[in-house]
Scaffold this active site. Structure first.
Site, PDB file in Angstrom:
ATOM      1  N   TRP A 170       0.597  15.026   0.892  1.00  0.00           N
ATOM      2  CA  TRP A 170       0.297  14.653   2.279  1.00  0.00           C
ATOM      3  C   TRP A 170       0.241  16.058   2.925  1.00  0.00           C
ATOM      4  O   TRP A 170       1.104  17.011   3.043  1.00  0.00           O
ATOM      5  CB  TRP A 170       1.187  13.764   3.089  1.00  0.00           C
ATOM      6  CG  TRP A 170       1.188  13.440   4.383  1.00  0.00           C
ATOM      7  CD1 TRP A 170       0.280  12.691   5.017  1.00  0.00           C
ATOM      8  CD2 TRP A 170       1.415  14.166   5.525  1.00  0.00           C
ATOM      9  NE1 TRP A 170       0.241  12.495   6.356  1.00  0.00           N
ATOM     10  CE2 TRP A 170       0.869  13.748   6.601  1.00  0.00           C
ATOM     11  CE3 TRP A 170       2.302  15.313   5.796  1.00  0.00           C
ATOM     12  CZ2 TRP A 170       1.348  14.217   7.936  1.00  0.00           C
ATOM     13  CZ3 TRP A 170       2.581  15.735   7.052  1.00  0.00           C
ATOM     14  CH2 TRP A 170       2.108  14.967   8.225  1.00  0.00           C
ATOM     15  N   VAL A 171      -0.881  16.191   3.830  1.00  0.00           N
ATOM     16  CA  VAL A 171      -1.071  17.144   4.485  1.00  0.00           C
ATOM     17  C   VAL A 171      -1.339  17.134   6.064  1.00  0.00           C
ATOM     18  O   VAL A 171      -1.558  15.859   6.242  1.00  0.00           O
ATOM     19  CB  VAL A 171      -2.281  18.369   4.231  1.00  0.00           C
ATOM     20  CG1 VAL A 171      -2.049  18.773   2.522  1.00  0.00           C
ATOM     21  CG2 VAL A 171      -3.649  17.528   4.312  1.00  0.00           C
ATOM     22  N   HIS A 192     -14.589  11.452   4.206  1.00  0.00           N
ATOM     23  CA  HIS A 192     -15.130  10.204   3.889  1.00  0.00           C
ATOM     24  C   HIS A 192     -15.640   9.183   5.205  1.00  0.00           C
ATOM     25  O   HIS A 192     -16.182   8.085   4.826  1.00  0.00           O
ATOM     26  CB  HIS A 192     -14.119   9.381   2.993  1.00  0.00           C
ATOM     27  CG  HIS A 192     -12.585   9.075   3.809  1.00  0.00           C
ATOM     28  ND1 HIS A 192     -12.223  10.157   4.415  1.00  0.00           N
ATOM     29  CD2 HIS A 192     -11.780   8.059   3.894  1.00  0.00           C
ATOM     30  CE1 HIS A 192     -10.873   9.510   5.032  1.00  0.00           C
ATOM     31  NE2 HIS A 192     -10.977   8.301   4.396  1.00  0.00           N
ATOM     32  N   THR A 228     -10.418   8.959  10.836  1.00  0.00           N
ATOM     33  CA  THR A 228     -11.173  10.247  10.481  1.00  0.00           C
ATOM     34  C   THR A 228     -12.178  10.593  11.300  1.00  0.00           C
ATOM     35  O   THR A 228     -12.540  11.669  11.863  1.00  0.00           O
ATOM     36  CB  THR A 228     -11.300  10.201   8.970  1.00  0.00           C
ATOM     37  OG1 THR A 228      -9.907  10.075   8.277  1.00  0.00           O
ATOM     38  CG2 THR A 228     -11.781  11.781   8.705  1.00  0.00           C
ATOM     39  N   GLU A 235     -11.220  11.980  14.548  1.00  0.00           N
ATOM     40  CA  GLU A 235     -10.524  13.373  14.541  1.00  0.00           C
ATOM     41  C   GLU A 235     -11.651  14.328  14.190  1.00  0.00           C
ATOM     42  O   GLU A 235     -11.834  15.506  14.862  1.00  0.00           O
ATOM     43  CB  GLU A 235      -9.516  13.233  13.493  1.00  0.00           C
ATOM     44  CG  GLU A 235      -8.292  12.365  13.744  1.00  0.00           C
ATOM     45  CD  GLU A 235      -7.486  12.142  12.670  1.00  0.00           C
ATOM     46  OE1 GLU A 235      -6.630  11.470  12.583  1.00  0.00           O
ATOM     47  OE2 GLU A 235      -7.776  12.810  11.394  1.00  0.00           O
ATOM     48  N   HIS A 291      -4.520   0.720   9.200  1.00  0.00           N
ATOM     49  CA  HIS A 291      -4.283  -0.181  10.531  1.00  0.00           C
ATOM     50  C   HIS A 291      -3.222  -0.099  11.457  1.00  0.00           C
ATOM     51  O   HIS A 291      -2.988  -0.240  12.381  1.00  0.00           O
ATOM     52  CB  HIS A 291      -4.561  -1.846  10.077  1.00  0.00           C
ATOM     53  CG  HIS A 291      -5.923  -2.053   9.474  1.00  0.00           C
ATOM     54  ND1 HIS A 291      -6.526  -3.185   9.786  1.00  0.00           N
ATOM     55  CD2 HIS A 291      -6.371  -1.482   8.352  1.00  0.00           C
ATOM     56  CE1 HIS A 291      -7.878  -3.101   9.375  1.00  0.00           C
ATOM     57  NE2 HIS A 291      -7.900  -2.224   8.362  1.00  0.00           N
ATOM     58  N   SER A 346      -5.497   8.597   2.140  1.00  0.00           N
ATOM     59  CA  SER A 346      -4.331   8.308   1.053  1.00  0.00           C
ATOM     60  C   SER A 346      -4.586   7.052   0.480  1.00  0.00           C
ATOM     61  O   SER A 346      -3.948   6.857  -0.501  1.00  0.00           O
ATOM     62  CB  SER A 346      -3.141   8.346   1.934  1.00  0.00           C
ATOM     63  OG  SER A 346      -2.953   7.365   3.128  1.00  0.00           O
ATOM     64  N   ASP A 351      -4.926  -8.463  13.485  1.00  0.00           N
ATOM     65  CA  ASP A 351      -6.352  -8.404  13.061  1.00  0.00           C
ATOM     66  C   ASP A 351      -6.487  -9.395  11.738  1.00  0.00           C
ATOM     67  O   ASP A 351      -7.055 -10.525  11.921  1.00  0.00           O
ATOM     68  CB  ASP A 351      -6.663  -6.862  12.449  1.00  0.00           C
ATOM     69  CG  ASP A 351      -5.801  -6.181  11.667  1.00  0.00           C
ATOM     70  OD1 ASP A 351      -4.581  -6.939  11.427  1.00  0.00           O
ATOM     71  OD2 ASP A 351      -5.602  -4.798  11.431  1.00  0.00           O
TER      72      ASP A 351
END
Length: 447
Positions: A323-324, A341, A346, A349, A18, A265, A116
């Protein structure tokens, strides 16, 4: 008369999924001369300050996360709390920041407050002469569904029974979580509807091309303006390079052959499901890179490996909890398929990438996002689940093969559809038009 330069306060839920979209929108506002005060917990500042592209226009203000019984010591973000059932205590802590939040608002006197999960913000805004805008960074479809289920399952004059609340709907996520506690003395449903019903306007991080009908539904149901920001993704870094270890590893494989698998994550798989998924990746006989948190109950990724797995895949498979650089990896020519997921960020992206898409949604709006991509837009495939939602290695392998095999008609169809949608959504003019329109809506709101 020139348009008013605004001072906007941002106060998102304490989750990077968020906070980061709120900051991306802050950057867009700052680019056009508007001032932003972004309120966040202290530990989040360390991670987010480098994403502030306009420090002269965007000011971070930290707020203390109160201690709450049941909340792990030092927890300030959902990432600090692997057990999702404890997130209700973080919501309680968020609500208890209200006195300090009010002090900040009284001091800086903003024109607009965007929020939110903190459903009480409209009351603060009215008190200090600001306008309130509820900003949904999850799919408009999922927000619409929660409204639909409650308003249409039973007659309006009849209260819902516990049995009706627990009723499942085919092909949709189980909605009982909406009626569980999310904060002290409040359910997730009451928090969500309070957030949307009390504000001056609703903003959604989406676009009409993808979710227009859901946004119109929200506007009709809540009888107020719904303004859209577009997906508000960050601009690709000019000259961004992939970290050397990953670049060197990916460069060993032929173009479009590597599977990139990521689950975010903030999600932790059960150990047996984790093992089944990595065995499914192995079964494809394709090279793969998987970025995932250690499974529940495991301190490391390695301790959860099935026997012999590491040795069998050592030349073509990597599983990491580090982390990548997800966007940079997705742009690498060796990557041909993105297994994910389908969280809302995502999802965007994935849509804007050139990769074949395989979705394994885990919870909440991810399930609806997947239905939208697989069933409505037809840009990817969802992995078939077995009893209890189990993802078998065979079904995962089958889904991947269906989009990666050169002779697969499914693969050809989803690629063609994906290319069409990517061309539409990657138009810079389209996205800038959404931001310009959103800013005009904010200015009209405060006039």
């Amino acid at each position: 008369m020139s348009a008013k330069m605004l001072h906007v306060v941002m106060y998102p839920w304490f989750a990077y999924g968020h906070m980061i979209p709120f900051l991306h929108l802050s950057n867009k506002l700052a680019e056009t001369g508007h001032k932003v005060t972004y309120i966040l917990p202290p530990k989040a500042l360390t991670r987010l300050q480098n994403l502030n592209l306009n420090p002269t226009q965007i000011t971070f203000r930290t707020i203390t996360v109160p201690r709450v019984d049941g909340l792990p010591a030092g927890a300030e973000n959902v990432t600090d709390i692997p057990d999702i059932t404890l997130h209700t205590h973080l919501a309680t802590a968020l609500d208890r920041t209200r006195p300090e939040f009010e002090t900040i608002v009284e001091l800086i006197k903003p024109d607009v407050i965007m929020y939110d999960v903190a459903y009480w913000v409209p009351e603060v805004a009215v008190k200090y002469g600001a306008k309130s805008v509820a900003y949904s960074v999850v799919s408009a479809a999922s927000v619409s569904l929660s409204k639909t289920v409650v308003d249409r399952m039973t007659p309006l004059e009849k209260p819902m029974t516990e049995e009706e609340r627990k009723k499942k709907f085919a092909q949709y996520p189980h909605l009982i979580q909406l009626y569980g506690p999310f904060g002290e003395g409040i359910t997730m449903y009451d928090r969500l509807t309070g957030m949307l019903s009390k504000c001056d306007a609703i903003a959604c991080r989406t676009c009409r091309e993808i979710e227009g009908k859901y946004c119109q539904y929200l506007s009709t149901q809540y009888e107020k303006k719904v303004t859209l920001t577009g997906p508000v993704l960050p601009e690709p870094e000019v000259g961004a390079t992939l970290e050397a270890p990953w670049s060197e590893w990916l460069s060993r494989f032929k173009l479009g052959s590597v599977l990139f698998c990521a689950f975010g994550s903030q999600f932790y798989l059960d150990k047996d499901q984790f093992q089944e998924i990595i065995l499914g990746l192995e079964m494809t006989n394709l090279p793969f890179l998987m970025a995932v948190q250690p499974p529940k109950g495991c301190a490391t990724i390695e301790e959860a490996y099935p026997e012999g797995f590491a040795e069998r895949v050592k030349d073509r498979g990597v599983v990491t909890s580090q982390w990548v650089q997800q966007l940079v990896i997705l742009a690498h020519p060796a990557v041909g398929c993105f297994v994910n997921h389908c969280a809302f960020g995502t999802m965007w992206e994935a849509l804007l990438s050139e990769k074949q898409l395989v979705m394994i949604p885990q919870l909440g709006d991810q399930i609806l996002n997947t239905k939208m991509l697989a069933d409505e837009l037809k840009v990817g495939v969802e992995v078939e689940r077995g009893i209890g939602g189990w993802v078998s290695k065979e079904n995962l392998c089958k889904a991947i093969k269906s989009v990666m095999d050169e002779d697969s008609e499914i693969g050809k169809d989803v690629k063609q559809s994906h290319e069409k949608w990517r061309a539409t959504l990657s138009s810079k003019d389209l996205m800038s038009t959404y931001i310009d329109s959103f800013i005009k809506d904010l200015q009209a709101l405060v006039e």
